[in-house]
Scaffold this motif. Structure first.
Motif, mmCIF file in Angstrom:
data_model
loop_
_atom_site.group_PDB
_atom_site.id
_atom_site.type_symbol
_atom_site.label_atom_id
_atom_site.label_comp_id
_atom_site.label_asym_id
_atom_site.label_seq_id
_atom_site.Cartn_x
_atom_site.Cartn_y
_atom_site.Cartn_z
ATOM 1 N N ARG A 153 1.434 -1.002 0.520
ATOM 2 C CA ARG A 153 0.086 -0.037 0.176
ATOM 3 C C ARG A 153 1.015 1.140 0.059
ATOM 4 O O ARG A 153 2.161 1.184 1.098
ATOM 5 C CB ARG A 153 -0.763 -0.070 1.077
ATOM 6 C CG ARG A 153 -2.186 -0.858 1.501
ATOM 7 C CD ARG A 153 -3.388 -1.183 0.165
ATOM 8 N NE ARG A 153 -3.927 -2.106 0.479
ATOM 9 C CZ ARG A 153 -3.911 -3.402 0.514
ATOM 10 N NH1 ARG A 153 -2.853 -3.843 -0.618
ATOM 11 N NH2 ARG A 153 -5.240 -4.014 0.182
ATOM 12 N N ASN A 154 0.817 2.232 -0.631
ATOM 13 C CA ASN A 154 1.148 3.894 -0.476
ATOM 14 C C ASN A 154 2.638 3.397 -0.900
ATOM 15 O O ASN A 154 3.320 3.852 -0.869
ATOM 16 C CB ASN A 154 1.125 4.120 0.616
ATOM 17 C CG ASN A 154 -0.144 4.472 1.305
ATOM 18 O OD1 ASN A 154 -0.877 4.846 0.140
ATOM 19 N ND2 ASN A 154 -0.465 4.093 2.590
ATOM 20 N N SER A 217 -0.397 -3.169 -8.324
ATOM 21 C CA SER A 217 -0.516 -2.833 -7.059
ATOM 22 C C SER A 217 -0.818 -1.139 -7.536
ATOM 23 O O SER A 217 -1.133 -0.501 -6.298
ATOM 24 C CB SER A 217 -0.150 -3.403 -5.871
ATOM 25 O OG SER A 217 -0.761 -4.637 -5.719
ATOM 26 N N GLN A 219 -3.123 0.196 -7.912
ATOM 27 C CA GLN A 219 -4.354 1.498 -7.488
ATOM 28 C C GLN A 219 -4.032 1.525 -6.119
ATOM 29 O O GLN A 219 -5.664 1.818 -5.669
ATOM 30 C CB GLN A 219 -6.152 -0.033 -7.997
ATOM 31 C CG GLN A 219 -5.664 -1.300 -7.430
ATOM 32 C CD GLN A 219 -5.256 -2.609 -7.627
ATOM 33 O OE1 GLN A 219 -4.402 -1.686 -9.010
ATOM 34 N NE2 GLN A 219 -5.171 -3.945 -7.296
ATOM 35 N N HIS A 220 -3.411 0.965 -4.936
ATOM 36 C CA HIS A 220 -3.443 1.154 -3.965
ATOM 37 C C HIS A 220 -1.879 2.467 -4.219
ATOM 38 O O HIS A 220 -1.353 2.346 -2.530
ATOM 39 C CB HIS A 220 -2.785 -0.023 -3.506
ATOM 40 C CG HIS A 220 -4.138 -1.029 -3.287
ATOM 41 N ND1 HIS A 220 -5.572 -0.159 -3.109
ATOM 42 C CD2 HIS A 220 -4.289 -2.111 -3.689
ATOM 43 C CE1 HIS A 220 -5.652 -1.614 -2.645
ATOM 44 N NE2 HIS A 220 -5.652 -3.047 -3.298
ATOM 45 N N ALA A 245 -5.900 3.997 -10.660
ATOM 46 C CA ALA A 245 -6.112 4.763 -9.269
ATOM 47 C C ALA A 245 -6.628 6.570 -9.275
ATOM 48 O O ALA A 245 -5.868 7.236 -9.730
ATOM 49 C CB ALA A 245 -4.092 4.513 -9.005
#
Length: 364
Positions: A153-154, A217, A219-220, A245
């Motif tokens: 994430r991030n 990922s 989208q994250h 995103a």
């Protein structure tokens, strides 16, 4: 209508890559790991084998009264010597088993079933370590990818690991961003190998496909850097990334100024015109080459001076940014950068961010 056609063109796979089982995408996603030398691997296997052998020797020696040497011992009640135990453990673990030394008591036979047999299996596994290592390496890679996909994430996604992408990654690592928080998306195997060697997570594929970005990922992701070699590819990647995103910050590089507005219309938050930037530096270097050296120094976060950004402290609220000990270049207020000499930022407010020059050497 045109946008719908573009989306259909970008979706090349009938089955979503992100929905496939992890073992089916191990050829696309690579998690970096510490390399182990062949000599160290062989030494480790030898140590494991000797450990299993001596464990078996100690176990047999402790229960030596429960074994009988039918060949060399004149008295069947004589216990085995340590050499006899070593001999028995060696021929047992290697599955040779001459039968001259055998367990005769119930306890010795129970220990053979519960302990010696598992040690024999472990010893054989060490002997065929190459095959086992191949299987365990693949299983470990599947586990690492699954764990990474659940936790990432991030992070930051870099599309394209050419000169621009590689330099961007180096600058972020120099600015204390962990390599594991950077994911590289590229189709070139050599570029991906360089990224993996730098400790970055890699995804092989065309980033104009939303499913490839899903594998990364995106989208994250916190930020997505588009550093492709072609402007038209950069526009398609930016459009795909923005749709996938909507909250990520997208920074895209473009060669020509005429294409800059296309990137912004596609959803890029910031753009960098590489040809014009390089041209300006070349022009400045004719008359004042030292200025170019200072600018290069400012753009290198891990040495010398560097441009950084920080929040305004409560003690600085109400004061002028020009009176601070730091050399302030601008103030970011409400997401907009304002030069330090503008009257709008003569008094700092809570929530402002300062763009200032810091010394990396002094901080270290």
């Amino acid at each position: 209508m045109a946008k719908g056609k573009l989306r259909r063109r970008l979706r090349r796979f009938d089955e979503s890559l992100s929905d496939q089982p992890v073992h089916a995408i191990t050829d696309r996603v690579q998690i970096p790991s510490d390399p182990v030398s062949p000599g160290r691997r062989i030494t480790t296997r030898v140590v494991y084998a000797l450990g299993a052998l001596f464990a078996a020797v100690i176990i047999v020696y402790l229960d030596r009264h429960g074994y009988r040497d039918i060949e060399s011992s004149p008295n069947p009640d004589d216990p085995l010597s340590f050499l006899d135990c070593l001999y028995y453990a060696t021929v047992s673990l290697s599955t040779t088993g001459y039968g001259d030394i055998t367990p005769v008591t119930p306890s010795a036979r129970l220990i053979n079933v519960l302990v010696i047999t598992p040690l024999r299996v472990a010893f054989l596994i060490v002997l065929i370590g190459t095959t086992v290592e191949t299987l365990t390496t693949q299983s470990r890679q599947v586990y690492q990818i699954q764990r990474w996909r659940n936790r990432v994430r991030n992070h930051i996604v870099i599309v394209g690991y050419g000169t621009k992408g590689r330099t961007a990654a180096a600058a972020m690592v120099g600015d204390e961003i962990a390599p594991a928080d950077i994911v590289v998306v590229d189709e070139n195997a050599a570029a991906l190998e360089r990224a993996k060697s730098a400790g970055l997570v890699t995804v092989r594929g065309n980033a104009t496909d939303s499913e490839v970005l899903r594998l990364a990922s995106a989208q994250h992701a916190k930020s997505i850097i588009v550093a492709t070699n072609r402007d038209d590819t950069a526009v398609l990647v930016t459009l795909t990334a923005r749709e996938l995103a909507p909250n990520a910050k997208i920074i895209a590089a473009v060669r020509e100024t005429d294409n800059e507005h296309l990137l912004k219309q596609s959803g890029a938050d910031s753009t960098v015109v590489t040809s014009e930037t390089a041209g300006r530096l070349l022009g400045i270097a004719v008359q004042t080459p030292s200025v170019v050296e200072v600018m290069e120094d400012l753009l290198t976060p891990d040495a010398g001076f560097a441009i950084a950004e920080r929040e305004v402290t409560p003690k600085e609220v109400g004061g002028s940014p020009r009176h601070l000990s730091d050399i302030v270049l601008g103030v970011v207020r409400g997401g907009t950068l304002v030069r330090v000499d503008e009257p709008d930022v003569d008094a700092l407010e809570l929530g402002d961010r300062l763009l200032y020059i810091r010394s990396a050497d002094a901080e270290r």
